[in-house]
Scaffold this motif. Structure first.
Motif, short mmCIF file in Angstrom:
data_model
loop_
_atom_site.label_atom_id
_atom_site.label_comp_id
_atom_site.label_asym_id
_atom_site.label_seq_id
_atom_site.Cartn_x
_atom_site.Cartn_y
_atom_site.Cartn_z
N GLY A 73 0.98 -1.31 -0.17
CA GLY A 73 0.01 0.02 0.04
C GLY A 73 0.74 1.20 -0.15
N LYS A 74 0.21 2.31 0.47
CA LYS A 74 1.04 3.54 0.56
C LYS A 74 1.33 3.87 2.13
CE LYS A 74 -1.69 5.48 -3.25
NZ LYS A 74 -2.65 6.15 -3.58
N ASP A 75 2.37 4.51 2.28
CA ASP A 75 2.78 5.07 3.65
C ASP A 75 1.72 5.43 4.53
OD1 ASP A 75 5.24 4.58 2.42
OD2 ASP A 75 6.08 6.83 2.56
N ASP A 76 0.72 6.10 3.93
CA ASP A 76 -0.22 6.52 4.88
C ASP A 76 -1.67 5.76 4.63
OD1 ASP A 76 -0.73 7.62 2.55
OD2 ASP A 76 -1.43 9.35 3.13
N ALA A 77 -1.49 4.63 3.83
CA ALA A 77 -2.83 4.01 3.55
C ALA A 77 -2.20 2.60 3.32
CB ALA A 77 -3.59 4.35 2.49
N ILE A 78 -1.96 1.85 4.47
CA ILE A 78 -1.35 0.52 4.27
C ILE A 78 -2.45 -0.52 4.33
CG2 ILE A 78 0.21 -1.27 5.35
CD1 ILE A 78 1.92 1.14 6.12
N ASP A 79 -2.43 -1.45 3.44
CA ASP A 79 -3.63 -2.63 3.30
C ASP A 79 -3.25 -3.90 3.89
OD1 ASP A 79 -5.37 -0.93 1.88
OD2 ASP A 79 -4.29 -1.40 0.11
N GLU A 80 -1.79 -3.92 4.04
CA GLU A 80 -1.36 -5.14 4.39
C GLU A 80 0.15 -5.09 5.19
OE1 GLU A 80 -0.06 -9.68 2.50
OE2 GLU A 80 -1.12 -8.43 1.38
N PHE A 81 0.57 -5.67 6.37
CA PHE A 81 1.96 -5.66 6.89
C PHE A 81 2.04 -7.35 6.77
CE2 PHE A 81 0.87 -1.61 8.87
CZ PHE A 81 2.46 -1.11 8.83
N VAL A 82 3.37 -7.42 6.49
CA VAL A 82 3.53 -8.82 6.23
C VAL A 82 5.10 -9.00 7.36
CG1 VAL A 82 4.67 -10.95 4.92
CG2 VAL A 82 2.82 -9.10 3.87
N LEU A 83 4.95 -9.94 8.11
CA LEU A 83 6.13 -10.16 8.89
C LEU A 83 6.59 -11.69 8.63
CD1 LEU A 83 3.76 -8.49 10.77
CD2 LEU A 83 5.63 -8.82 12.58
N TYR A 84 7.96 -11.69 8.32
CA TYR A 84 8.54 -13.29 8.07
C TYR A 84 9.72 -13.28 8.93
CZ TYR A 84 11.49 -16.27 5.68
OH TYR A 84 12.43 -17.50 5.31
N ALA A 85 9.76 -14.38 9.64
CA ALA A 85 10.63 -14.60 10.55
C ALA A 85 11.13 -16.22 10.21
CB ALA A 85 10.20 -14.85 11.99
N ASN A 86 12.14 -16.61 10.35
CA ASN A 86 12.95 -17.85 10.02
C ASN A 86 14.19 -18.08 11.00
OD1 ASN A 86 14.99 -19.30 8.07
ND2 ASN A 86 15.25 -17.18 7.97
N LYS A 87 13.97 -19.35 11.24
CA LYS A 87 15.20 -20.11 12.15
C LYS A 87 15.49 -21.33 11.46
CE LYS A 87 16.46 -20.54 16.84
NZ LYS A 87 16.06 -20.54 18.44
N ASN A 88 16.78 -21.46 11.11
CA ASN A 88 17.16 -22.65 10.39
C ASN A 88 16.76 -24.15 11.03
OD1 ASN A 88 18.32 -21.07 8.33
ND2 ASN A 88 20.42 -21.32 9.20
N VAL B 160 3.41 -13.77 8.93
CA VAL B 160 2.10 -13.23 9.34
C VAL B 160 1.52 -12.33 8.54
CG1 VAL B 160 1.10 -12.11 11.32
CG2 VAL B 160 2.94 -13.90 11.52
N ARG B 161 0.48 -12.33 7.93
CA ARG B 161 -0.19 -11.25 7.26
C ARG B 161 -1.10 -10.57 8.12
NH1 ARG B 161 -3.51 -13.21 2.67
NH2 ARG B 161 -3.17 -11.07 1.81
N VAL B 162 -0.83 -8.97 8.31
CA VAL B 162 -1.90 -8.24 8.98
C VAL B 162 -2.46 -7.42 8.06
CG1 VAL B 162 -1.97 -6.50 10.67
CG2 VAL B 162 0.05 -8.11 11.13
N LEU B 163 -3.90 -7.74 7.92
CA LEU B 163 -4.60 -7.37 6.87
C LEU B 163 -5.55 -6.08 7.52
CD1 LEU B 163 -5.64 -10.56 5.29
CD2 LEU B 163 -3.86 -8.86 4.43
N GLY B 164 -5.78 -4.95 6.87
CA GLY B 164 -6.50 -4.10 7.17
C GLY B 164 -6.93 -3.15 6.11
N LYS B 165 -7.29 -1.75 6.49
CA LYS B 165 -7.59 -0.77 5.62
C LYS B 165 -7.42 0.50 6.13
CE LYS B 165 -11.61 0.71 3.04
NZ LYS B 165 -11.16 0.43 1.60
N ASN B 166 -6.47 1.15 5.45
CA ASN B 166 -5.81 2.54 5.74
C ASN B 166 -5.07 2.29 6.87
OD1 ASN B 166 -6.77 3.67 3.30
ND2 ASN B 166 -8.81 3.83 4.24
N MET B 167 -4.40 1.40 7.16
CA MET B 167 -3.60 1.25 8.29
C MET B 167 -2.37 2.38 7.97
SD MET B 167 -3.36 -2.67 9.53
CE MET B 167 -2.61 -3.22 7.83
N SER B 168 -1.76 2.54 9.03
CA SER B 168 -0.35 3.49 8.98
C SER B 168 0.56 2.79 10.15
CB SER B 168 -0.63 4.93 9.46
OG SER B 168 -0.89 4.98 10.78
N PRO B 169 1.91 3.26 10.00
CA PRO B 169 2.90 2.67 10.74
C PRO B 169 2.35 3.17 12.32
CG PRO B 169 4.08 3.56 8.88
CD PRO B 169 2.78 3.84 8.70
N THR B 170 2.10 4.49 12.28
CA THR B 170 1.46 4.89 13.76
C THR B 170 0.11 4.07 14.38
OG1 THR B 170 1.89 7.00 13.02
CG2 THR B 170 0.60 6.87 15.20
#
Length: 177
Positions: free
Chosen positions: A117-132, A139-149
């Motif tokens: 999305g855009k900086d001030d209108a985020i539709d999805e955050f994706v967190l990826y973690a890996n340990k060998n 993790v997909r965090v889905l929303g509408k018009n999310m922001s880092p704040t």
């Protein structure tokens, strides 16, 4: 003339189809696999008392729809599958639609945070973690018009939450005994 129109329509359809895999497709394809643990969570997991959160915290929560978690548990029986699946995720996340926010790596483990999305209108955050030696999780965090704040505000709300641990039980399979 009619044949030309049909050929043109078919060409247009084929051209407009994106053959690149997406994270959503990856989740759908692997949700039922015995090698993966999949969870879909809503804000209900937080068990919040609405009278104890501020208007800003409530507004931030309103931007969040749900979270999808997909985890692959690595063990001595599946190292090739682990590497194959991890490579698939990395390929998907290289797509320009996933904008990287932060990346950490210590050799045997690492992670990254992306957004769509855009900086001030985020539709999805994706967190990826890996340990060998343990596996990986996306993790997909889905929303509408999310922001880092709003994400930071949501993280502060987690401290006030009475998490419904029952919904997270499947993830215990990922944690070594």
């Amino acid at each position: 003339m009619k044949k030309l129109a049909i050929v043109a329509a078919l060409c247009l359809m084929l051209w407009s189809c994106n053959s690149e895999p997406t994270l959503q497709q990856y989740f759908v394809e692997n949700t039922e696999s015995k090698d993966f643990i999949a969870l879909d969570l809503t804000t209900d997991i937080l068990k919040l008392n609405k009278s104890e959160i501020s208007a800003d915290e409530n507004a931030a929560l309103e931007t969040l729809k749900k979270m999808n978690i997909l985890a692959f548990k690595a063990d001595e029986k599946n190292p090739a599958k682990f590497e194959t699946e991890r490579a698939k995720i990395k390929t998907i996340l290289k797509n320009e639609k996933y904008q990287e926010l932060i990346k950490v790596n210590s050799g045997k483990e690492g992670g990254a945070v992306y957004f769509v999305g855009k900086d001030d209108a985020i539709d999805e955050f994706v967190l990826y973690a890996n340990k060998n030696d343990a596996g990986f999780a996306v993790v997909r965090v889905l929303g509408k018009n999310m922001s880092p704040t709003s994400i930071m505000t949501m993280l502060s709300v987690l401290k006030k939450a009475d998490l419904d641990i029952e919904q997270l039980k499947p993830l215990q399979k990922m944690v070594p005994n």
